[in-house]
Design a protein around this motif. Structure first.
Motif, PDB file in Angstrom:
ATOM      1  N   ASP A  28     -56.052  11.757   5.029  1.00  0.00           N
ATOM      2  CA  ASP A  28     -56.856  12.880   4.514  1.00  0.00           C
ATOM      3  C   ASP A  28     -57.225  13.882   5.597  1.00  0.00           C
ATOM      4  N   GLY A  29     -56.809  13.604   6.864  1.00  0.00           N
ATOM      5  CA  GLY A  29     -57.035  14.556   7.940  1.00  0.00           C
ATOM      6  C   GLY A  29     -58.478  14.634   8.412  1.00  0.00           C
ATOM      7  N   ALA A  39     -46.089  20.164  11.748  1.00  0.00           N
ATOM      8  CA  ALA A  39     -46.140  20.144  10.282  1.00  0.00           C
ATOM      9  C   ALA A  39     -45.365  21.304   9.677  1.00  0.00           C
ATOM     10  N   GLU A  71     -43.057  14.852  11.198  1.00  0.00           N
ATOM     11  CA  GLU A  71     -44.238  14.051  11.496  1.00  0.00           C
ATOM     12  C   GLU A  71     -44.532  14.105  12.992  1.00  0.00           C
ATOM     13  N   TYR A 119     -48.321  16.508   5.407  1.00  0.00           N
ATOM     14  CA  TYR A 119     -49.356  17.007   4.492  1.00  0.00           C
ATOM     15  C   TYR A 119     -50.524  16.013   4.441  1.00  0.00           C
ATOM     16  N   VAL A 120     -51.699  16.524   4.217  1.00  0.00           N
ATOM     17  CA  VAL A 120     -52.884  15.696   4.000  1.00  0.00           C
ATOM     18  C   VAL A 120     -53.455  16.011   2.633  1.00  0.00           C
ATOM     19  N   ASN A 147     -53.800  18.496  12.172  1.00  0.00           N
ATOM     20  CA  ASN A 147     -53.677  17.679  13.383  1.00  0.00           C
ATOM     21  C   ASN A 147     -52.239  17.541  13.854  1.00  0.00           C
ATOM     22  N   ASN A 148     -51.293  17.965  13.031  1.00  0.00           N
ATOM     23  CA  ASN A 148     -49.874  17.792  13.328  1.00  0.00           C
ATOM     24  C   ASN A 148     -49.277  19.130  13.762  1.00  0.00           C
ATOM     25  N   ASN A 177     -50.937  19.500   7.556  1.00  0.00           N
ATOM     26  CA  ASN A 177     -51.855  18.707   8.393  1.00  0.00           C
ATOM     27  C   ASN A 177     -52.275  19.504   9.626  1.00  0.00           C
ATOM     28  N   LEU A 206     -48.681  10.981  12.273  1.00  0.00           N
ATOM     29  CA  LEU A 206     -49.486  11.942  11.533  1.00  0.00           C
ATOM     30  C   LEU A 206     -48.570  12.620  10.521  1.00  0.00           C
TER      31      LEU A 206
END
Length: 982
Positions: free
Chosen positions: A499-500, A427, A432, A404-405, A423-424, A421, A401
């Motif tokens: 794109d997340g 981040a 990552e 950045y997205v 989801n990360n 991100n 992941l």
């Protein structure tokens, strides 16, 4: 052979008989002079004592045994062995999912020819193991089948290609009068496996009085899916610690499981709860341990386990808490859901004084579906293409992941145009997140819908002075639609990561639009066609002391084609495809012209000689002449000796000649790996291999070869029949088959051994493709994902054995009749000899793995049926026996009988004996005739509730052999039904 087994079966063979009414039965009533024509011959005869051994299974035989479909009856034949394709195997991701096929003599599905009323049938559009053509038994119109005749002898001289091991001829009803209805329903004792069947047939006209008959028939069958979680232990769990032998118990293979022997078994990538680990975006190096991606949600429905201090210290990447999951219990399926229906019609007309013409139309629709695992987001792409690199160097194969997205389609995403991100969890630190796990939002699903359209017409009769003619034609089209859902499209996965839009923190919050984009439905259409015409004439030329000399000649022509496009091609690049969906595809067509003859010479009353031959020419460049010679000697009325010698061939399949890469999977046993390689992948306790090598299999990818030649075969049968009384008969037949130029892939084993020893990925025409890295030992040599090579004509296959058949029927009183019968096969030899002289022996082992998926070659297989007929009622019991076998396979290393494939736990100790046990299952059927129009019946399947013996090495099904125990795995089950005729 083990002491005690053969004497018992040979003794019972003296009092029992085949799975049928007689050893040689008629194929069709010619309507003239009480003559018959048997499968495997062009000539008429008065007696039923054939030179080739023939087993006949009538529709009444199937009903007595409680067998619902002709497909199941054929699968129960004792001569059916090894590479048979069962419905249960289809539920485990078989290449030809949704289909069923027979394999006489263990020579594979492509060496048994299946006919409908003596005419060829179109192949199933998908090939068995991506290579072998076969006819799908699930498309048989059960309601109008009169009987099945099985020639257990080479028959290429009559029928041409593929009749190497024998012929299965499915014969439909010639005439139906009145209305016939049938309805039945069944279920396993524990409530799963519900099934229903309905059929209706109506016929009008009398051939003998009115000169015509027409009938129409429809049928419907449905059976529910059965899942491993429905079954009892151990078939419902990955935890095998309850399976013990001599004080040693099996391993706990649950994801993130805890084994009684070693404790925590290692970090799993297979659960549907995501875990993440920080990685340096610049160097690609891991900077910390894994942890739950969403710590607040915990393990959800899974069981959490907290590692001990020792376990935590021994696992450099494991977190304090892991989520345990029993993958088999949660996802695995035993039998697919099946639904079949069809409609058939036939019109038969007497023409002139001796002729008969017919037209038959059939439509069959067969649907089969099964579910798989939670959707996989990290795997090698199929068909030998290595897609393991989401990044480079350390951690290759891990899904990352990003920090950045950005909006989808952004070429480069960083702090200048993206956002952190969500989801990360790392981040904010500029790292990552490498994640492991499977999607909890979708499950893999596969569905196949087969539609078969068939038309057949023919005319036969007499003309001139004892001339007989027969002309037949058929057109058959088999269409297949396969649907796959829940499979991750690789590029779309990369898109939703970038794109997340997929919510890895809370997957259930992901929009349906994103879910549909991530796992788009894949639909593929395949089709095979067959158009055939054939004509023959025969004549009684002159009389010999034993009867008339008969001669027949014939010609035939057919066109056959296959169009099976790949459902997962990589034409647009390696990421423009799905994970795990096989890329198999094949296309081709050919014309075949044939000419053939047959001669029968009854030299004297006691001796008959026969000769036959057929020449086939293929537009793809193959030509073949197949001769056959036979003799029947009957010194006295009660005793007959018979024998045949024949040569035959198997034509290369479309897949073998021109397929896209085809991948089959074989088990890579720990015992066959060098110790130096194993030592690179030890568990935390250092006592044995870690989970990276557990349940390990290698994909063997083979590409087509347009220059292949036909496989050639030589077949010898020698037998005798003895009928001391009209109601008592015995037969024994020895068969010996040698197949040369057998089509096989190049030798993968040498390339595999060379890779382990040197790390080289190219050797002797084989390319080795390494798998993803071992995350516990990232610097170690990777295991093998795929090996790739081409098909070649190379091997010699030899098999021999003995068929035992007997039957007896006795009147116990004026109202009670007792009948008993047996059908048993003893396999003496099944070997493969390679070009270098190496010979592999498969009998009494799990081999041949490359053909059987580890379902083995059992030495004995048989059935014993006993029936009491009270006139208005009957009671029947049928016992099925399959021999045990050794945990070994020479095509997997070692020597036959050396127990090299016996399953072991994490300490390397065998938790089963060296043999998979023999198996007996008993079915019972009772019928009551209420009156002349109405009949009730009940079946109890697997009366004693015997479960199949545990086989932890075969991979056609989980912990049992599907060829042996497909029906018995359900335990005791019941069925009731009714028949009505008006």
């Amino acid at each position: 052979m083990r002491a005690g087994v053969a004497p018992v079966i040979l003794a019972t063979a003296l009092f029992q008989a085949p799975l049928h009414a007689q050893d040689a039965a008629p194929q069709a009533d010619d309507g003239a002079n009480d003559t018959i024509v048997v499968t495997g011959s062009l000539l008429r005869r008065i007696d039923k004592e054939t030179i080739s051994p023939i087993t006949t299974v009538s529709s009444e035989d199937l009903a007595i045994r409680g067998i619902t479909t002709v497909q199941q009856g054929i699968q129960n034949l004792s001569a059916n062995n090894g590479p048979a394709l069962t419905n249960g195997f289809s539920a485990n991701g078989a290449f030809a999912g949704g289909a069923s096929a027979v394999s006489l003599r263990g020579l594979s599905t492509s060496s048994t020819l299946v006919l409908f009323d003596g005419l060829r049938a179109a192949y199933y559009p998908l090939a068995d193991d991506g290579t072998r053509n076969f006819v799908d038994l699930n498309t048989i119109p059960d309601a109008i089948v009169d009987r099945v005749e099985v020639v257990k002898d080479g028959a290429s001289a009559t029928y041409g290609a593929d009749a190497v091991a024998g012929v299965v001829n499915i014969i439909t009803k010639r005439e139906v009068k009145g209305l016939h209805l049938q309805a039945e329903a069944g279920v396993a004792e524990k409530g799963y496996g519900a099934n229903q069947r309905l059929s209706a047939t109506y016929g009008y006209g009398d051939l003998s009085e009115q000169g015509f008959n027409a009938y129409v028939s429809a049928h419907y069958l449905k059976s529910a899916a059965v899942y491993n979680k429905d079954l009892g232990y151990p078939y419902n769990s990955d935890d095998l610690s309850g399976i013990c032998h001599d004080g040693v118990c099996g391993p706990n293979n649950m994801a993130n499981g805890v084994d009684p022997s070693i404790g925590f078994t290692g970090l799993s990538t297979a659960t549907n709860v995501f875990m993440a680990r920080p990685y340096d975006a610049a160097t690609g190096a891991g900077t910390g341990r894994y942890e739950l991606l969403n710590a607040a949600a915990g393990c959800g429905s899974l069981n959490p386990y907290t590692l001990t201090d020792a376990e935590y210290a021994a696992n450099a990447t494991a977190p304090h808490t892991v989520c345990q999951q029993d993958i088999t219990h949660d996802y695995s399926q035993v039998l697919p859901e099946q639904q079949r229906w069809g409609i058939s019609g036939r019109f038969t007309k007497i023409v002139g004084d001796s002729g008969e013409a017919y037209l038959e139309l059939n439509y069959e629709n067969s649907k089969s579906s099964y579910t798989g695992l939670a959707s996989i987001i990290r795997a090698n792409a199929p068909a030998g293409i290595d897609y393991s690199a989401y990044s480079t160097s350390t951690g290759a194969g891990l899904l990352r992941l990003p920090v950045y997205v950005c909006a989808r389609g952004t070429a480069a995403c960083d702090a200048t145009n993206g956002t952190l991100n969500p989801n990360n969890p790392y981040a904010a630190q500029g790292q990552e997140a490498a994640i492991i796990g499977r999607l909890p939002t979708s499950t893999e699903y596969n569905e196949s819908v087969s539609q078969v359209f068939r038309a057949a017409a023919g005319i036969k009769g007499d003309f001139g002075n004892d001339w007989h003619y027969q002309v037949d034609g058929t057109a058959m089209v088999s269409k297949l639609k396969t649907t796959a859902k829940g499979y991750v499209y690789i590029q779309h996965l990369l898109d939703v990561i970038a794109d997340g839009s997929y919510n890895f923190m809370n997957p259930s919050a992901t929009s349906q639009e994103t879910l549909d984009y991530l796992t788009p439905t894949q639909i593929n259409h395949s089709k095979t066609q067959l158009y055939q015409g054939q004509a023959s004439i025969s004549k009684e030329v002159f009389d010999l002391p034993g009867g008339p000399l008969q001669v027949a000649v014939g010609v035939a022509a057919r066109y056959e084609s296959l169009n099976n496009p790949s459902g997962n091609p990589d034409y647009d690049g390696q990421t423009e495809r799905y994970f795990r969906l096989n890329a198999f595809g094949a296309k081709g067509h050919r014309d075949v012209e044939s000419a053939y003859f047959e001669l029968s010479a009854p030299i004297v009353e006691q001796l008959e000689l026969t000769a036959a031959g057929r020449y086939d020419h293929y537009s793809t460049g193959q030509d073949n002449f197949s001769p056959k010679f036979g003799a029947k000697f009957k010194p006295i009325r009660e005793l007959m000796f018979r024998g045949t010698f024949s040569k035959g061939f198997r034509i290369p399949s479309f897949a073998e000649m021109g397929a896209l890469p085809t991948t089959g999977y074989v088990t890579q046993s720990i015992g066959s790996m060098p110790q130096e390689f194993i030592d690179q992948h030890l568990n935390s306790a250092g006592t044995g291999p870690n989970t990276y090598l557990t349940n390990y299999s290698i994909g063997q990818t083979t590409v087509g070869n347009p220059n292949l030649k036909a496989e050639k075969s030589r077949n010898i049968t020698l037998g005798a029949t003895f009928q001391p009384l009209n109601n008592l008969s015995f037969s024994v037949d020895y068969y010996n088959i040698k197949k040369t130029g057998a089509i096989t892939s190049v030798n993968f084993s040498n390339a595999i051994a060379n890779y382990y020893a040197t790390g080289e990925t190219s050797y002797d025409g084989v390319t080795v493709i390494p798998d993803e890295v071992d995350q516990e030992h990232t610097g170690s040599q990777r295991r093998i994902a795929f090996v790739q090579g081409s098909f070649i004509n190379a091997n010699t296959i030899k098999t021999s054995g003995i068929d035992f058949n007997a039957m007896g029927k006795f009147r116990l009183s004026d109202n009670i009749t007792f009948s008993t019968s047996i059908d048993a096969t003893y396999v003496i030899k099944l070997n493969t000899e390679y070009p270098d002289g190496t010979v592999e022996h498969y009998v009494d082992t799990l081999g041949n793995f490359n053909l059987t998926a580890g379902s083995g070659t059992q030495q004995w297989r048989g059935s014993w049926q006993n029936t009491l007929d009270f006139g208005k009622a009957s009671l029947s019991a049928t016992a099925y026996y399959t021999d045990g076998y050794n945990y070994s396979a020479e095509d997997q290393g070692g020597v036959a009988g050396d127990c090299s494939l016996v399953p072991t736990n994490y300490d390397g100790e065998a938790y089963q004996g060296c043999r998979v046990k023999s198996f007996i299952s008993v079915d019972m059927t009772g019928t009551i005739k209420v009156n002349d129009q109405f009949e009730l019946y009940a079946n109890v399947m697997n009366v004693f509730n015997n479960k199949p013996p545990i086989d932890a090495t075969t991979y056609g099904a989980y912990l049992y052999n599907p060829v042996v125990g497909e029906s018995a795995i359900l335990g005791r089950s019941f069925r009731i039904g009714a028949k009505a005729s008006f």
